[in-house]
Scaffold this motif. Structure first.
Motif, PDB file in Angstrom:
ATOM      1  N   TYR A   1     -27.578 -32.559  -1.501  1.00 20.57           N
ATOM      2  CA  TYR A   1     -27.915 -31.186  -1.923  1.00 20.57           C
ATOM      3  C   TYR A   1     -27.496 -30.951  -3.370  1.00 20.57           C
ATOM      4  CZ  TYR A   1     -28.924 -29.692   2.909  1.00 20.57           C
ATOM      5  OH  TYR A   1     -29.469 -29.542   4.159  1.00 20.57           O
ATOM      6  N   ALA A   2     -26.292 -31.442  -3.721  1.00 18.34           N
ATOM      7  CA  ALA A   2     -25.810 -31.249  -5.097  1.00 18.34           C
ATOM      8  C   ALA A   2     -26.733 -31.972  -6.080  1.00 18.34           C
ATOM      9  CB  ALA A   2     -24.380 -31.782  -5.221  1.00 18.34           C
ATOM     10  N   PHE A   3     -27.209 -33.131  -5.662  1.00 18.95           N
ATOM     11  CA  PHE A   3     -28.129 -33.938  -6.479  1.00 18.95           C
ATOM     12  C   PHE A   3     -29.423 -33.152  -6.713  1.00 18.95           C
ATOM     13  CE2 PHE A   3     -31.618 -36.970  -6.697  1.00 18.95           C
ATOM     14  CZ  PHE A   3     -31.165 -37.955  -7.544  1.00 18.95           C
ATOM     15  N   ILE A   4     -29.945 -32.567  -5.649  1.00 23.07           N
ATOM     16  CA  ILE A   4     -31.202 -31.816  -5.756  1.00 23.07           C
ATOM     17  C   ILE A   4     -30.990 -30.566  -6.614  1.00 23.07           C
ATOM     18  CG2 ILE A   4     -32.893 -30.467  -4.435  1.00 23.07           C
ATOM     19  CD1 ILE A   4     -32.524 -32.593  -2.178  1.00 23.07           C
TER      20      ILE A   4
ATOM     21  N   MET B   1     -32.274 -27.337 -10.726  1.00 24.11           N
ATOM     22  CA  MET B   1     -31.548 -26.183 -11.273  1.00 24.11           C
ATOM     23  C   MET B   1     -31.715 -24.937 -10.397  1.00 24.11           C
ATOM     24  SD  MET B   1     -31.621 -26.844 -15.327  1.00 24.11           S
ATOM     25  CE  MET B   1     -33.159 -26.125 -15.525  1.00 24.11           C
ATOM     26  N   ARG B   2     -31.704 -25.186  -9.104  1.00 28.04           N
ATOM     27  CA  ARG B   2     -31.730 -24.066  -8.157  1.00 28.04           C
ATOM     28  C   ARG B   2     -30.446 -24.118  -7.359  1.00 28.04           C
ATOM     29  NH1 ARG B   2     -36.848 -21.718  -6.968  1.00 28.04           N
ATOM     30  NH2 ARG B   2     -38.504 -22.762  -8.104  1.00 28.04           N
ATOM     31  N   GLU B   3     -29.529 -23.242  -7.710  1.00 23.20           N
ATOM     32  CA  GLU B   3     -28.246 -23.225  -7.002  1.00 23.20           C
ATOM     33  C   GLU B   3     -28.428 -22.543  -5.647  1.00 23.20           C
ATOM     34  OE1 GLU B   3     -23.902 -21.725  -8.065  1.00 23.20           O
ATOM     35  OE2 GLU B   3     -25.113 -22.268  -9.814  1.00 23.20           O
ATOM     36  N   ARG B   4     -27.974 -23.198  -4.619  1.00 22.88           N
ATOM     37  CA  ARG B   4     -28.111 -22.621  -3.287  1.00 22.88           C
ATOM     38  C   ARG B   4     -26.760 -22.579  -2.590  1.00 22.88           C
ATOM     39  NH1 ARG B   4     -31.926 -20.776  -5.148  1.00 22.88           N
ATOM     40  NH2 ARG B   4     -34.099 -21.065  -4.596  1.00 22.88           N
ATOM     41  N   LYS B   5     -26.577 -21.529  -1.776  1.00 16.63           N
ATOM     42  CA  LYS B   5     -25.334 -21.433  -0.988  1.00 16.63           C
ATOM     43  C   LYS B   5     -25.415 -22.437   0.163  1.00 16.63           C
ATOM     44  CE  LYS B   5     -23.133 -17.480  -2.388  1.00 16.63           C
ATOM     45  NZ  LYS B   5     -23.261 -17.976  -3.772  1.00 16.63           N
TER      46      LYS B   5
ATOM     47  N   ARG C   1     -41.054 -30.437 -10.864  1.00 20.25           N
ATOM     48  CA  ARG C   1     -41.994 -29.379 -10.468  1.00 20.25           C
ATOM     49  C   ARG C   1     -41.331 -28.278  -9.653  1.00 20.25           C
ATOM     50  NH1 ARG C   1     -44.534 -30.564  -5.311  1.00 20.25           N
ATOM     51  NH2 ARG C   1     -43.461 -32.342  -4.371  1.00 20.25           N
ATOM     52  N   PHE C   2     -40.081 -28.514  -9.203  1.00 18.04           N
ATOM     53  CA  PHE C   2     -39.401 -27.480  -8.423  1.00 18.04           C
ATOM     54  C   PHE C   2     -38.576 -26.534  -9.295  1.00 18.04           C
ATOM     55  CE2 PHE C   2     -40.222 -30.830  -5.331  1.00 18.04           C
ATOM     56  CZ  PHE C   2     -40.810 -30.100  -4.312  1.00 18.04           C
ATOM     57  N   TYR C   3     -38.564 -26.782 -10.608  1.00 20.46           N
ATOM     58  CA  TYR C   3     -37.856 -25.838 -11.483  1.00 20.46           C
ATOM     59  C   TYR C   3     -38.439 -24.443 -11.308  1.00 20.46           C
ATOM     60  CZ  TYR C   3     -35.706 -29.469 -14.390  1.00 20.46           C
ATOM     61  OH  TYR C   3     -34.980 -30.514 -14.845  1.00 20.46           O
ATOM     62  N   GLU C   4     -37.568 -23.469 -11.450  1.00 17.83           N
ATOM     63  CA  GLU C   4     -38.039 -22.081 -11.481  1.00 17.83           C
ATOM     64  C   GLU C   4     -39.084 -21.996 -12.595  1.00 17.83           C
ATOM     65  OE1 GLU C   4     -37.467 -18.926  -9.333  1.00 17.83           O
ATOM     66  OE2 GLU C   4     -35.473 -19.764  -9.666  1.00 17.83           O
TER      67      GLU C   4
ATOM     68  N   ALA D   1     -36.096 -22.193 -18.335  1.00 14.15           N
ATOM     69  CA  ALA D   1     -34.786 -22.571 -17.804  1.00 14.15           C
ATOM     70  C   ALA D   1     -34.482 -24.021 -18.128  1.00 14.15           C
ATOM     71  CB  ALA D   1     -34.762 -22.378 -16.294  1.00 14.15           C
ATOM     72  N   ARG D   2     -35.485 -24.869 -17.954  1.00 15.16           N
ATOM     73  CA  ARG D   2     -35.257 -26.291 -18.153  1.00 15.16           C
ATOM     74  C   ARG D   2     -35.039 -26.572 -19.633  1.00 15.16           C
ATOM     75  NH1 ARG D   2     -39.379 -30.929 -18.984  1.00 15.16           N
ATOM     76  NH2 ARG D   2     -37.942 -32.656 -18.897  1.00 15.16           N
ATOM     77  N   ILE D   3     -35.871 -25.994 -20.476  1.00  9.63           N
ATOM     78  CA  ILE D   3     -35.779 -26.269 -21.904  1.00  9.63           C
ATOM     79  C   ILE D   3     -34.411 -25.828 -22.420  1.00  9.63           C
ATOM     80  CG2 ILE D   3     -36.746 -25.658 -24.155  1.00  9.63           C
ATOM     81  CD1 ILE D   3     -39.464 -25.367 -22.523  1.00  9.63           C
TER      82      ILE D   3
END
Ligand SMILES: NC(=O)c1ccc[n+]([C@@H]2O[C@H](COP(=O)([O-])OP(=O)(O)OC[C@H]3O[C@@H](n4cnc5c(N)ncnc54)[C@H](OP(=O)(O)O)[C@@H]3O)[C@@H](O)[C@H]2O)c1
Length: 324
Positions: free
Chosen positions: A231-234, A239-243, A308-311, A318-320
């Motif tokens: 999960y941390a890798f993903i 760049m999608r932080e999840r609880k 492709r999963f970046y916001e 965000a990525r740039i």
């Protein structure tokens, strides 16, 4: 001496995730590739991986001895990449797909005098308690009993642009703000690049018939990750932080029971059982070094397709900003 281009390889499951990579690499190696399949139309899009008429679909009923014998007839090598992740109804069972088909195929290979037979099993199956793992282990045994010189390959969970692992969890993370850590997320996995596993299969084709016979190879990538680390890798590469929250095996099974009603469940009770044991290469067991292959790091391959999963997508602000 027979040229590689005169050799015929029959692959079952060549339309699948690993199989597609094996077909493309075998074609590059010069083989004539027969893809034995339940659905010949699925092979059409594989044909672009080879020259005209180099990749040929062959309709095959995996439950019928005559059909399997006809499919493999005249082959120099046979590869079995057929597998399922969950059972459905009376036809799609681990027993039928992971035990009965390999048994039939191994017997047919012995009968036809096939020189090389590669059977794809799964890493961790010898210690696994799930029905999936036990059927994979049983599949190995029935193969060896009819065709003792089979080459058995046990890959870890495979990654690649079209995988069903990192892509699936990234998709889940895109849709929900929290992710479950089943059994505390401690299960250890050893993801392996699908292209490296396919390359090992092709090495069997390219080498002397004796070289890889009668052995079991455990193929894992360079990183061992707990589920929590997956999960941390993903999270790092999307760049999608999840609880994260802990879910006991018991509760996970209860939830999986509901999910099993879906045509393609993302979690089953058997998969919860799979998470109770690690799926990593056992120390000292034959692996990639026997194939002279250095397995690729997930850190090198996966970021390219998780973009492709970046916001906002791969070109998002965000990525740039974050990569400078
Ligand atoms: N993917 C992984 O991470 C992973 C990890 C460890 C081990 N493995 C093993 O590696 C092998 C290849 O995996 P994969 O991910 O490439 O498999 P896959 O894409 O899910 O499926 C491979 C092939 O199995 C056949 N198949 C699917 N459902 C079937 C059913 N109900 N009955 C009979 N055949 C069916 C299909 O062939 P046709 O439609 O052409 O007949 C399909 O192309 C399998 O043995 C799998 O257990 C995979």
């Amino acid at each position: 001496m027979q040229k590689q281009s005169d050799k015929i390889v029959t692959i079952l499951g060549g339309t699948g995730f690993l199989g597609r990579h094996v077909v493309a690499k075998l074609a590059s190696s010069g083989a004539l590739v027969k893809v034995a399949t339940r659905v010949p139309e699925k092979v059409y899009k594989l044909k672009v991986s080879g020259k005209i008429s180099q990749i040929v679909p062959v309709a095959c009923d995996y439950t019928d001895e005559e059909s399997v014998l006809a499919a493999i007839h005249g082959s120099d090598m046979v590869v079995n990449c057929v597998g399922i992740l969950f059972e459905k109804g009376k036809k799609q069972t681990f027993q039928k797909v992971h035990v009965e088909l390999p048994a039939l195929l191994a017997k047919a290979c012995a009968q036809e005098g096939i020189k090389r037979f590669v059977h794809i099993s799964a890493l961790g199956c010898s210690a696994g308690i799930s029905r999936y793992a036990r059927s994979k282990l049983e599949g190995e045994k029935v193969v060896i009993s009819s065709y003792p010189k089979a080459t058995i390959i046990r890959p870890g969970v495979m990654f690649g642009a079209d995988d069903n692992f990192f892509n699936m969890f990234a998709e889940v993370a895109r849709c929900v703000p929290f992710l479950p850590l089943i059994g505390g997320g401690k299960t250890r996995l050893q993801p392996v690049f699908v292209g490296n596993v396919a390359a090992a299969v092709v090495k069997v084709f390219d080498s002397a018939p004796d070289k890889y016979r009668g052995n079991i190879y455990q193929l894992g990538g360079p990183e061992v990750m707990s589920f929590k680390e997956v999960y941390a890798f993903i999270e790092k590469y999307t760049m999608r932080e999840r609880k994260l929250f802990n879910v006991s095996f018991k509760l996970a099974k209860y939830l999986a029971w509901f999910m099993e009603f879906a045509p393609r469940p993302i979690l089953t009770r058997d998969q919860v059982n799979s998470l109770k044991t690690d799926s990593v290469v056992l120390e000292g067991s034959p692996g990639f070094r026997f194939f002279d292959i250095i397995p690729k790091s997930a850190h090198l391959v996966v970021p390219g397709y998780l973009e492709r999963f970046y916001e906002g997508g791969a070109l998002s602000r965000a990525r740039i900003t974050s990569t400078g």
